[in-house]
Design a protein around this motif. Structure first.
Motif, PDB file in Angstrom:
ATOM      1  N   ASN A 169      -4.301   3.142   0.203  1.00 46.88           N
ATOM      2  CA  ASN A 169      -3.041   4.022  -0.233  1.00 46.88           C
ATOM      3  C   ASN A 169      -2.310   4.494   0.921  1.00 46.88           C
ATOM      4  O   ASN A 169      -3.271   5.178   2.124  1.00 46.88           O
ATOM      5  N   GLU A 170      -1.231   4.397   1.103  1.00 45.53           N
ATOM      6  CA  GLU A 170      -0.695   4.806   2.525  1.00 45.53           C
ATOM      7  C   GLU A 170       0.693   5.575   1.999  1.00 45.53           C
ATOM      8  O   GLU A 170       1.207   5.358   1.134  1.00 45.53           O
ATOM      9  N   PRO A 210       0.757  17.408   7.733  1.00 50.28           N
ATOM     10  CA  PRO A 210       0.552  16.684   6.468  1.00 50.28           C
ATOM     11  C   PRO A 210      -0.835  16.221   6.125  1.00 50.28           C
ATOM     12  O   PRO A 210      -1.615  16.059   7.110  1.00 50.28           O
ATOM     13  N   ILE A 211      -1.450  16.166   4.920  1.00 54.80           N
ATOM     14  CA  ILE A 211      -2.923  15.584   4.635  1.00 54.80           C
ATOM     15  C   ILE A 211      -2.800  15.040   3.329  1.00 54.80           C
ATOM     16  O   ILE A 211      -1.961  15.103   2.358  1.00 54.80           O
ATOM     17  N   VAL A 212      -3.847  14.267   3.161  1.00 57.15           N
ATOM     18  CA  VAL A 212      -4.026  13.617   1.681  1.00 57.15           C
ATOM     19  C   VAL A 212      -5.217  14.399   0.981  1.00 57.15           C
ATOM     20  O   VAL A 212      -6.087  14.651   1.786  1.00 57.15           O
ATOM     21  N   LEU A 213      -4.889  14.708  -0.255  1.00 54.29           N
ATOM     22  CA  LEU A 213      -5.816  15.332  -1.210  1.00 54.29           C
ATOM     23  C   LEU A 213      -6.363  14.231  -2.176  1.00 54.29           C
ATOM     24  O   LEU A 213      -5.499  13.666  -2.749  1.00 54.29           O
ATOM     25  N   HIS A 214      -7.618  14.079  -2.342  1.00 54.13           N
ATOM     26  CA  HIS A 214      -8.132  13.059  -3.294  1.00 54.13           C
ATOM     27  C   HIS A 214      -8.719  14.008  -4.404  1.00 54.13           C
ATOM     28  O   HIS A 214      -9.446  14.979  -4.341  1.00 54.13           O
ATOM     29  N   MET A 215      -8.385  13.652  -5.667  1.00 57.89           N
ATOM     30  CA  MET A 215      -8.772  14.077  -6.930  1.00 57.89           C
ATOM     31  C   MET A 215      -9.427  13.024  -7.767  1.00 57.89           C
ATOM     32  O   MET A 215      -8.891  11.820  -7.768  1.00 57.89           O
ATOM     33  N   THR A 216     -10.477  13.426  -8.385  1.00 59.40           N
ATOM     34  CA  THR A 216     -11.175  12.436  -9.289  1.00 59.40           C
ATOM     35  C   THR A 216     -11.167  12.859 -10.925  1.00 59.40           C
ATOM     36  O   THR A 216     -11.485  14.192 -10.995  1.00 59.40           O
ATOM     37  N   GLY A 217     -10.803  11.979 -11.668  1.00 60.05           N
ATOM     38  CA  GLY A 217     -10.893  12.291 -13.005  1.00 60.05           C
ATOM     39  C   GLY A 217     -11.421  11.217 -13.800  1.00 60.05           C
ATOM     40  O   GLY A 217     -11.196  10.001 -13.580  1.00 60.05           O
ATOM     41  N   ILE A 218     -12.455  11.412 -14.507  1.00 61.47           N
ATOM     42  CA  ILE A 218     -13.274  10.402 -15.317  1.00 61.47           C
ATOM     43  C   ILE A 218     -13.103  10.435 -16.837  1.00 61.47           C
ATOM     44  O   ILE A 218     -13.715  11.449 -17.428  1.00 61.47           O
ATOM     45  N   PRO A 219     -12.106   9.753 -17.443  1.00 61.49           N
ATOM     46  CA  PRO A 219     -11.775   9.899 -19.064  1.00 61.49           C
ATOM     47  C   PRO A 219     -13.075   9.523 -19.771  1.00 61.49           C
ATOM     48  O   PRO A 219     -13.850   8.376 -19.358  1.00 61.49           O
ATOM     49  N   HIS A 220     -13.468  10.290 -20.789  1.00 64.20           N
ATOM     50  CA  HIS A 220     -14.934  10.075 -21.161  1.00 64.20           C
ATOM     51  C   HIS A 220     -14.665  10.879 -22.713  1.00 64.20           C
ATOM     52  O   HIS A 220     -14.163  11.444 -22.891  1.00 64.20           O
ATOM     53  N   GLN A 221     -15.904  10.272 -23.325  1.00 64.02           N
ATOM     54  CA  GLN A 221     -15.851  11.247 -24.550  1.00 64.02           C
ATOM     55  C   GLN A 221     -17.200  11.546 -24.954  1.00 64.02           C
ATOM     56  O   GLN A 221     -18.203  10.678 -25.265  1.00 64.02           O
ATOM     57  N   PRO A 222     -17.950  12.859 -24.625  1.00 63.83           N
ATOM     58  CA  PRO A 222     -19.167  13.295 -24.781  1.00 63.83           C
ATOM     59  C   PRO A 222     -19.751  12.933 -26.241  1.00 63.83           C
ATOM     60  O   PRO A 222     -18.793  13.208 -27.165  1.00 63.83           O
ATOM     61  N   GLY A 223     -20.869  12.629 -26.439  1.00 65.02           N
ATOM     62  CA  GLY A 223     -21.411  12.599 -27.530  1.00 65.02           C
ATOM     63  C   GLY A 223     -21.814  11.085 -27.977  1.00 65.02           C
ATOM     64  O   GLY A 223     -22.673  10.832 -28.946  1.00 65.02           O
ATOM     65  N   PRO A 258       0.901  -1.279  -0.020  1.00 66.21           N
ATOM     66  CA  PRO A 258      -0.112  -0.083  -0.107  1.00 66.21           C
ATOM     67  C   PRO A 258       0.889   1.186   0.010  1.00 66.21           C
ATOM     68  O   PRO A 258       0.257   2.397  -0.321  1.00 66.21           O
ATOM     69  N   LEU A 259       2.163   1.155   0.376  1.00 69.91           N
ATOM     70  CA  LEU A 259       2.996   2.238   0.364  1.00 69.91           C
ATOM     71  C   LEU A 259       3.393   2.670  -1.008  1.00 69.91           C
ATOM     72  O   LEU A 259       4.161   3.926  -1.172  1.00 69.91           O
ATOM     73  N   ARG A 260       3.305   1.791  -2.050  1.00 70.71           N
ATOM     74  CA  ARG A 260       3.773   2.007  -3.349  1.00 70.71           C
ATOM     75  C   ARG A 260       3.153   3.053  -4.065  1.00 70.71           C
ATOM     76  O   ARG A 260       1.749   3.428  -3.957  1.00 70.71           O
ATOM     77  N   THR A 261       3.814   4.226  -4.674  1.00 69.87           N
ATOM     78  CA  THR A 261       3.226   5.303  -5.397  1.00 69.87           C
ATOM     79  C   THR A 261       3.342   5.224  -6.884  1.00 69.87           C
ATOM     80  O   THR A 261       3.568   4.139  -7.210  1.00 69.87           O
ATOM     81  N   GLY A 262       3.053   6.048  -7.466  1.00 70.30           N
ATOM     82  CA  GLY A 262       3.114   6.109  -9.042  1.00 70.30           C
ATOM     83  C   GLY A 262       1.693   5.603  -9.576  1.00 70.30           C
ATOM     84  O   GLY A 262       0.736   5.974  -9.338  1.00 70.30           O
ATOM     85  N   LEU A 263       1.824   4.771 -10.549  1.00 72.19           N
ATOM     86  CA  LEU A 263       0.698   4.174 -11.200  1.00 72.19           C
ATOM     87  C   LEU A 263       0.276   3.094 -10.272  1.00 72.19           C
ATOM     88  O   LEU A 263       1.038   1.961 -10.383  1.00 72.19           O
ATOM     89  N   ARG A 264      -0.912   3.228  -9.892  1.00 72.07           N
ATOM     90  CA  ARG A 264      -1.345   1.944  -9.028  1.00 72.07           C
ATOM     91  C   ARG A 264      -2.647   1.757  -9.634  1.00 72.07           C
ATOM     92  O   ARG A 264      -2.873   1.809 -10.702  1.00 72.07           O
ATOM     93  N   GLY A 265      -3.671   0.950  -8.899  1.00 71.79           N
ATOM     94  CA  GLY A 265      -4.896   0.558  -9.409  1.00 71.79           C
ATOM     95  C   GLY A 265      -4.576  -0.454 -10.236  1.00 71.79           C
ATOM     96  O   GLY A 265      -4.069  -1.836  -9.963  1.00 71.79           O
ATOM     97  N   SER A 266      -4.822  -0.627 -11.760  1.00 77.73           N
ATOM     98  CA  SER A 266      -4.527  -1.478 -12.753  1.00 77.73           C
ATOM     99  C   SER A 266      -3.217  -1.106 -12.842  1.00 77.73           C
ATOM    100  O   SER A 266      -2.853  -0.251 -14.046  1.00 77.73           O
ATOM    101  N   LEU A 302      -0.628   8.484   6.709  1.00 83.92           N
ATOM    102  CA  LEU A 302      -1.736   9.136   6.129  1.00 83.92           C
ATOM    103  C   LEU A 302      -2.456   7.928   5.201  1.00 83.92           C
ATOM    104  O   LEU A 302      -1.488   6.863   4.445  1.00 83.92           O
ATOM    105  N   LEU A 303      -3.389   7.710   5.421  1.00 83.91           N
ATOM    106  CA  LEU A 303      -4.483   6.620   4.704  1.00 83.91           C
ATOM    107  C   LEU A 303      -5.244   7.387   3.601  1.00 83.91           C
ATOM    108  O   LEU A 303      -5.644   8.685   3.842  1.00 83.91           O
ATOM    109  N   MET A 304      -5.727   6.664   2.357  1.00 82.43           N
ATOM    110  CA  MET A 304      -6.444   6.849   1.649  1.00 82.43           C
ATOM    111  C   MET A 304      -7.057   5.846   0.832  1.00 82.43           C
ATOM    112  O   MET A 304      -6.358   4.840   0.574  1.00 82.43           O
TER     113      MET A 304
END
Length: 647
Positions: A142-143, A518-531, A62-70, A151-153
């Motif tokens: 995420n740690e 210190p604190i964690v900021l959560h950001m959300t991005g949804i890739p999509h293509q309107p139309g 959980p301490l690994r940063t960079g590209l996580r998820g998939s 810090l956890l998220m």
């Protein structure tokens, strides 16, 4: 929707609701051959077909940063399989190991299935195969360690919430894990709001940031509670006409559908997109619509053009319906989420500091001795150390094997099934009495090619929706405090929302004591293509997500935060300590969408019902099977699948 159940965020913050990352190209590996060994795992001979996969992680995953998820290494083998690289001779020869149950997928549904199976067969030997380097599926943790602070998220699934009350099965499982949600709410709920509220004694609010690329100039506009939206937008780049349209829409003084009979309204709203409704009946211009277009992204991963007006109404959170005076209650022409909220008001809700990773950790501790210290309360387990070396010990009846991607499953002629998986560029074959496919529906036709064609078609039809959650570890949040903000909405921007995490003070874990902490900021991005249609938007978004490298994600994070908060002293180089990009190309499970789908949830031909049918010794359990991306759905589908196998 939510990734196997994520917490609900208010639409005007841009945060996603469901209580939920340079892509590495596939490299050639060597050919699939299986040595003749039985019972005990043996090293497989390398073969040339599928790309290599990284080795086993330690206990600090959980301490690994960079590209996580998939993350790189978790999906290339599956993509190679999808693209026609054959399993070859790996199917030949005897199995290396034998189990009563093999579970493909170590998310909440797969872990629950293993537990339910063991309950009914206490002596069962169970193997759980997980393609990522950590378990939990979308319920990732995420740690960070910053200046002595932990810090956890949540890296995906955020909270215990559903549009309907938890079933007896799902509620019972949580209680068995020591998660008594009503008791937790009573003890801690006053501290779980993330979007706004009090941080270290400071009352912080929210704002909208308008970008020069879309609106002509950059502008950070506070949106204080109790102030009419049109008044709050007075200093925005929007024209006076657009602000007036927004003000009228929010006020809802008139009935948008005029004289339309009440009995016809819901059927009509199911045929028109939320965007068309706001423009045709809500009086919004193209300019004013820009302020609302992205609002549904956190719920459905498509914008206002991709969902029906009926679904937007059913959630109770979206503007434009105040004057409608529509009769309460949902219909089957609504998706699972809005119908549930319209009919029941939803379930209880609770957010752990690491989201529903706490549930996944408790499940693993219940299944595997030595993973965590015995007898811990749920509060104590938040910060308790976990021993990843215990996950795959030969002496344990239940084993969880990380970084192991299933590539084939087939029913045997007599009884049971064989499962082939790839790990570190080699393949292994295991025999099982039963198999639960607790992975994404979309990959199952490639893993089980002998499935009936109608079932494979139904599995493909449930196109999952991509999303990105970014956890930004900040050395301090002085700029947010100076601006008086805890969250920012970004209309028409790359990331649609950002919010400070007000840590739930539980089990020794606590939030910051001052803006200097210190604190964690959560950001959300949804890739999509309107139309496009909903599923085509998801496909386009998935291509964009996997085609975006870490440097670009980091650049976008720094750019948006600097432009919004630079005037208040934000310095990306000094204030950002680490960035973890949780990319989920297959995120939310899709729901019924009246604009695009033919089969409603009560239809026997609904794709999830056809897709999840048992096939010999193989059955399917995941949130996709319930056509609902919530944790309780994942648990309920695990219960169903095990029941199908054991009767």
């Amino acid at each position: 929707m939510a990734i196997d159940g994520a917490s609900q965020g208010k639409p005007d913050t841009g945060l996603t609701r469901r209580t939920f990352v340079t892509s590495t190209s596939a490299t050639a590996a060597t050919a699939l051959a299986v040595p003749a060994q039985a019972s005990v795992a043996a090293p497989a001979a390398p073969v040339a077909a599928l790309p290599a996969h990284p080795g086993e992680p330690g206990g600090t995953t959980p301490l690994r940063t960079g590209l996580r998820g998939s993350h790189p290494g978790s999906f290339e083998v599956a993509h190679a399989l999808r693209d026609g690289q054959a399993v070859g001779q790996a199917l030949a020869g005897p199995a290396h190991e034998s189990y009563d149950l093999v579970v493909v997928g170590g998310g909440i549904s797969g872990l629950s299935a293993a537990l339910f199976y063991r309950d009914r067969n206490p002596a069962a030997r169970i193997l759980i195969l997980e393609n990522h380097d950590d378990f939990g599926g979308h319920a990732k943790r995420n740690e960070f360690r910053v200046r002595g602070h932990t810090l956890l998220m949540n890296g995906g699934t955020a909270g215990i919430e559903s549009p309907t009350p938890y079933s007896k099965v799902a509620d019972g499982l949580l209680k068995r894990l020591g998660i008594d949600v009503p008791a937790l709410i009573k003890a801690y709920n006053g501290d779980t709001e993330v979007e706004e509220g009090t941080f270290a004694g400071l009352k912080l609010g929210r704002a909208a940031f308008f970008t020069k690329e879309t609106f002509g100039r950059d502008a950070l506009v506070p949106m204080p509670d109790g102030v009419p939206v049109a008044d709050a937008l007075a200093k925005s780049p929007l024209s006076a006409a657009a602000r007036a349209q927004i003000g009228a829409l929010e006020a809802g003084a008139s009935d948008p559908l005029g004289t339309m009979p009440m009995a016809e309204r819901k059927d009509y709203l199911a045929t028109i997109s939320y965007r068309d409704y706001l423009m045709k009946h809500g009086g919004l211009s193209e300019e004013a619509m820009l302020f609302y277009q992205d609002r549904p992204l956190g719920w459905w991963c498509v914008g206002a053009d991709g969902i029906s007006a009926l679904d937007a109404w059913g959630t109770g959170f979206f503007p434009g319906f105040k004057g409608l005076k529509l009769e309460p209650g949902g219909t089957m022409r609504m998706g699972y989420t809005p119908r549930g909220f319209a009919n029941t008001g939803g379930s209880y809700d609770f957010h752990f500091p690491d989201g529903n990773a706490t549930i996944a950790r408790r499940l693993v501790a219940e299944l595997i001795p030595g993973f965590m210290a015995p007898g811990l309360s749920v509060e104590q387990s938040i910060l308790a150390p976990a021993d990843y070396a215990a996950l795959d010990r030969p002496e344990n009846a239940v084993r969880l094997r990380l970084s192991s991607i299933a590539v084939h499953a087939v029913n045997r002629a007599q009884a049971g099934a064989d499962v082939v998986y790839s790990r570190a560029g080699k393949v292994h074959k295991v025999a099982a009495r039963h198999v639960v496919m607790a992975c994404y529906n979309m990959i199952i036709p490639y893993l089980v090619p002998s499935l009936p064609e109608a079932q494979k078609e139904a599995l493909h039809e449930l196109v999952k929706e991509p999303l990105v959650y970014v956890s930004v570890a900040l050395d301090n949040w002085r700029a947010f405090a100076k601006a008086g903000l805890s969250s920012i909405q970004f209309p028409q921007a790359w990331f649609q929302g950002a919010g400070l995490d007000k840590a739930v003070p539980i089990g020794g874990y606590a939030g910051p004591k001052s803006p200097d902490d210190p604190i964690v900021l959560h950001m959300t991005g949804i890739p999509h293509q309107p139309g496009l249609s909903e599923h085509d938007q998801s496909r386009a978004g998935r291509m964009e997500l996997l085609g975006t490298d870490l440097a670009t994600y980091e650049e976008r994070v720094r750019d948006q935060l600097t432009r919004a908060l630079g005037q208040y002293g934000f310095d990306a180089d000094k204030d950002i300590v680490a960035i973890t990009v949780n990319r989920w190309p297959h995120g939310y499970s899709p729901e019924f969408n009246a604009l695009w789908d033919k089969h409603q949830d009560d239809d026997p031909q609904a794709p999830n019902k056809i897709a999840r049918q048992r096939f010999g010794a193989i059955t399917i359990a995941n949130a996709d099977s319930g056509r609902a991306a919530y944790t309780d759905s994942a648990i309920d589908q695990a219960w169903r699948a095990v029941g199908e196998l054991l009767g």
